[in-house]
Motif scaffolding. Structure first.
Motif, PDB file in Angstrom:
ATOM      1  N   SER A  82      74.963  -2.585 -13.028  1.00 40.12           N
ATOM      2  CA  SER A  82      75.013  -1.385 -13.872  1.00 40.12           C
ATOM      3  C   SER A  82      74.426  -0.145 -13.202  1.00 40.12           C
ATOM      4  O   SER A  82      74.362   0.916 -13.816  1.00 40.12           O
ATOM      5  CB  SER A  82      74.258  -1.643 -15.192  1.00 40.12           C
ATOM      6  N   PHE A  83      73.999  -0.280 -11.943  1.00 42.25           N
ATOM      7  CA  PHE A  83      73.373   0.860 -11.277  1.00 42.25           C
ATOM      8  C   PHE A  83      74.375   2.003 -11.087  1.00 42.25           C
ATOM      9  O   PHE A  83      75.488   1.792 -10.627  1.00 42.25           O
ATOM     10  CB  PHE A  83      72.798   0.456  -9.921  1.00 42.25           C
ATOM     11  N   LEU A  84      73.945   3.205 -11.435  1.00 47.50           N
ATOM     12  CA  LEU A  84      74.770   4.398 -11.270  1.00 47.50           C
ATOM     13  C   LEU A  84      73.954   5.522 -10.655  1.00 47.50           C
ATOM     14  O   LEU A  84      72.751   5.651 -10.914  1.00 47.50           O
ATOM     15  CB  LEU A  84      75.339   4.871 -12.606  1.00 47.50           C
ATOM     16  N   GLU A  85      74.630   6.332  -9.864  1.00 52.98           N
ATOM     17  CA  GLU A  85      74.055   7.569  -9.348  1.00 52.98           C
ATOM     18  C   GLU A  85      75.032   8.701  -9.670  1.00 52.98           C
ATOM     19  O   GLU A  85      76.215   8.620  -9.336  1.00 52.98           O
ATOM     20  CB  GLU A  85      73.823   7.483  -7.841  1.00 52.98           C
ATOM     21  N   VAL A  86      74.528   9.716 -10.318  1.00 52.59           N
ATOM     22  CA  VAL A  86      75.357  10.841 -10.750  1.00 52.59           C
ATOM     23  C   VAL A  86      74.676  12.142 -10.351  1.00 52.59           C
ATOM     24  O   VAL A  86      73.451  12.275 -10.484  1.00 52.59           O
ATOM     25  CB  VAL A  86      75.584  10.805 -12.279  1.00 52.59           C
ATOM     26  N   HIS A  87      75.462  13.100  -9.882  1.00 49.41           N
ATOM     27  CA  HIS A  87      74.908  14.386  -9.447  1.00 49.41           C
ATOM     28  C   HIS A  87      75.272  15.496 -10.425  1.00 49.41           C
ATOM     29  O   HIS A  87      76.334  15.480 -11.048  1.00 49.41           O
ATOM     30  CB  HIS A  87      75.421  14.738  -8.054  1.00 49.41           C
ATOM     31  N   LYS A 162      69.916  15.042  -9.357  1.00 51.56           N
ATOM     32  CA  LYS A 162      70.461  13.696  -9.203  1.00 51.56           C
ATOM     33  C   LYS A 162      69.897  12.773 -10.283  1.00 51.56           C
ATOM     34  O   LYS A 162      68.694  12.764 -10.525  1.00 51.56           O
ATOM     35  CB  LYS A 162      70.133  13.144  -7.814  1.00 51.56           C
ATOM     36  N   PHE A 163      70.793  12.029 -10.943  1.00 51.58           N
ATOM     37  CA  PHE A 163      70.404  11.015 -11.915  1.00 51.58           C
ATOM     38  C   PHE A 163      70.692   9.632 -11.336  1.00 51.58           C
ATOM     39  O   PHE A 163      71.758   9.409 -10.756  1.00 51.58           O
ATOM     40  CB  PHE A 163      71.198  11.157 -13.220  1.00 51.58           C
ATOM     41  N   THR A 164      69.767   8.700 -11.500  1.00 48.55           N
ATOM     42  CA  THR A 164      70.023   7.301 -11.179  1.00 48.55           C
ATOM     43  C   THR A 164      69.557   6.464 -12.365  1.00 48.55           C
ATOM     44  O   THR A 164      68.655   6.870 -13.107  1.00 48.55           O
ATOM     45  CB  THR A 164      69.268   6.847  -9.913  1.00 48.55           C
ATOM     46  N   GLY A 165      70.178   5.302 -12.549  1.00 48.44           N
ATOM     47  CA  GLY A 165      69.779   4.474 -13.681  1.00 48.44           C
ATOM     48  C   GLY A 165      70.487   3.140 -13.688  1.00 48.44           C
ATOM     49  O   GLY A 165      71.500   2.948 -13.016  1.00 48.44           O
ATOM     50  N   HIS A 166      69.945   2.200 -14.453  1.00 48.35           N
ATOM     51  CA  HIS A 166      70.558   0.886 -14.604  1.00 48.35           C
ATOM     52  C   HIS A 166      69.963   0.182 -15.814  1.00 48.35           C
ATOM     53  O   HIS A 166      68.943   0.601 -16.378  1.00 48.35           O
ATOM     54  CB  HIS A 166      70.379   0.034 -13.344  1.00 48.35           C
ATOM     55  N   MET A 181      65.461  11.053 -12.992  1.00 48.12           N
ATOM     56  CA  MET A 181      66.066  12.332 -12.625  1.00 48.12           C
ATOM     57  C   MET A 181      65.213  13.009 -11.563  1.00 48.12           C
ATOM     58  O   MET A 181      63.985  13.098 -11.690  1.00 48.12           O
ATOM     59  CB  MET A 181      66.185  13.240 -13.854  1.00 48.12           C
ATOM     60  N   SER A 182      65.859  13.467 -10.496  1.00 48.75           N
ATOM     61  CA  SER A 182      65.159  14.178  -9.428  1.00 48.75           C
ATOM     62  C   SER A 182      65.948  15.425  -9.054  1.00 48.75           C
ATOM     63  O   SER A 182      67.127  15.550  -9.386  1.00 48.75           O
ATOM     64  CB  SER A 182      64.973  13.271  -8.201  1.00 48.75           C
TER      65      SER A 182
END
Length: 424
Positions: A82-87, A162-166, A181-182
């Protein structure tokens, strides 16, 4: 705050999962929030057109046959699935920046809340992804924003985010998703916030609970993260059990309330009714701010209800305005805590929002926002959400003083939320 274990998952999962779950048109480019929302529409078969959207939602009822009758019938997933990285390219796309920009050249945090809500839903759908199905039979919605911790107050409007999450924990029909969020500044990404959302899965018509894939930790790192999720669940149950809406205050809390009462008695009279406001204080009754929203189709989510992120944005902006008025200067957000989604908000509803400063300490302001829908035909009010925000001001703020027993309970509830988020 998210542990470093959360970030370790990125190296093992980012390249494969970002492409598989979001289907970015540019394989070398991380997806943005527009792609996140487009992907969500594809997953459930939603349309951007209002009339088509209603037909598509009615057609979802036929997907009920695809639901399983037991969680054991679903394959287990790891956190990497489920890991995602979104900009969010605020630095490189001026037109997008306009949507997020405030008059004071900062970022509208209400917009960030909308993005976090959309990302949490997509993370949950990534966990339950079945490549054999064209559309998902699950209706995954936000049940609770457990906590959002700000690690930095400044969010620059001209620097990429940048967003990351899981997924970090799973029950039978619920999912906990953590996000980070960074922002890129001075040549590197710096942490801005950590967020924990709790999602629930429902059937295609959003009428009853539906099973989700179990989560099987892969290795010691994921096992530790899963244990933290279990602890979060236990904490939420404990806090719900001890709610002031269910049980009486503790002995220490009763002493606090009585102390507030004694501090407001008029020493010149011998009367329980004669109350005076102490120096540098404001009656709780005078620390309110209210608003009204007409819920138009434009604010709908993929399930034909009002988008939860929109509700959070409106509640945050009202709460911030109240804290700003109360403290006499522009406050910064410290934390968002325990946002409970009790009932969905239907399109066409009259949404009443009421913000209340319920606790203060030094330069901190605790604000509670209550939202309800009003039916003008039946004259009935129904609570839909309760929001809790902790702000910090540049200067010490007045003390908030309750007068009634109900206000005293709001004071104690605000103190509890403040202690959980700040803990001075």
């Amino acid at each position: 705050m998210l542990s470093s274990r959360f970030l370790l998952l990125r190296s093992a999962a980012a390249s494969s999962l970002t492409t598989r779950c979001l289907c970015s048109a540019n394989q070398g480019k991380a997806p943005d929030m527009k792609e996140v929302r487009n992907r969500l529409r594809e997953i459930v078969g939603a349309s951007t057109n209002w009339s088509d959207h209603k037909h598509a939602m009615a057609d979802r009822a036929s997907l009920s046959s695809m639901l399983v009758t037991s969680q054991q019938d679903l394959p287990a997933r790891s956190m990497k699935h489920s890991f995602l990285e979104v900009h969010l390219p605020l630095g490189s796309e001026p037109e997008l920046r306009e949507k997020y920009l405030t008059f004071h050249n900062s970022v509208r945090f209400g917009r960030i809340l909308e993005d976090l809500d959309s990302l949490a839903v997509l993370i949950s759908y990534s966990h339950t992804y079945n490549p054999e199905l064209k559309r998902s039979p699950l209706s995954i919605v936000t049940a609770l924003v457990d906590k959002i911790d700000m690690r930095q107050h400044a969010i620059y409007p001209d620097c990429d985010i940048k967003f990351t999450g899981h997924v970090t924990w799973v029950g039978k029909t619920s999912i906990e998703a953590k996000m980070h969020m960074s922002q890129y500044h001075d040549g590197a990404y710096a942490p801005i916030l950590d967020a924990t959302f709790v999602m629930v899965a429902r059937d295609p018509e959003n009428k009853r609970a539906a099973f989700v894939n179990p989560l099987k930790p892969d290795g010691p790192e994921e096992e530790e993260i899963f244990k933290e999720g279990e602890a979060n669940k236990s904490r939420r149950v404990e806090l719900s059990t001890a709610s002031l809406l269910k049980v009486a205050p503790t002995d220490d809390e009763r002493k606090i309330v009585h102390g507030l009462f004694l501090n407001t008695l008029d020493t010149k009279t011998v009367s329980f009714r004669s109350r005076i406001l102490p120096p540098n204080s404001i009656w709780m009754e005078d620390a309110k701010l209210k608003g009204l929203e007409i819920c138009h189709p434009q604010q709908r989510n993929i399930f034909n209800r009002i988008f939860g992120g929109f509700l959070m944005r409106k509640a945050y902006e009202l709460g911030w305005a109240n804290a700003c008025s109360f403290g006499g200067c522009r406050p910064n957000l410290v934390a968002v805590d325990d946002i409970l989604f009790q009932k969905p908000v239907e399109i066409g509803s009259l949404l009443l929002l009421s913000s209340q400063v319920c606790y203060t300490q030094e330069n901190y302001i605790q604000v509670r926002v209550h939202s309800e829908v009003f039916d003008p035909l039946t004259r009935q009010h129904n609570t839909t959400n309760v929001f809790h925000f902790t702000f910090i001001s540049d200067r010490d703020v007045p003390n908030i003083v309750p007068q009634t027993y109900g206000e005293s309970m709001l004071f104690l509830d605000g103190k509890r939320h403040f202690n959980q988020t700040v803990g001075l």
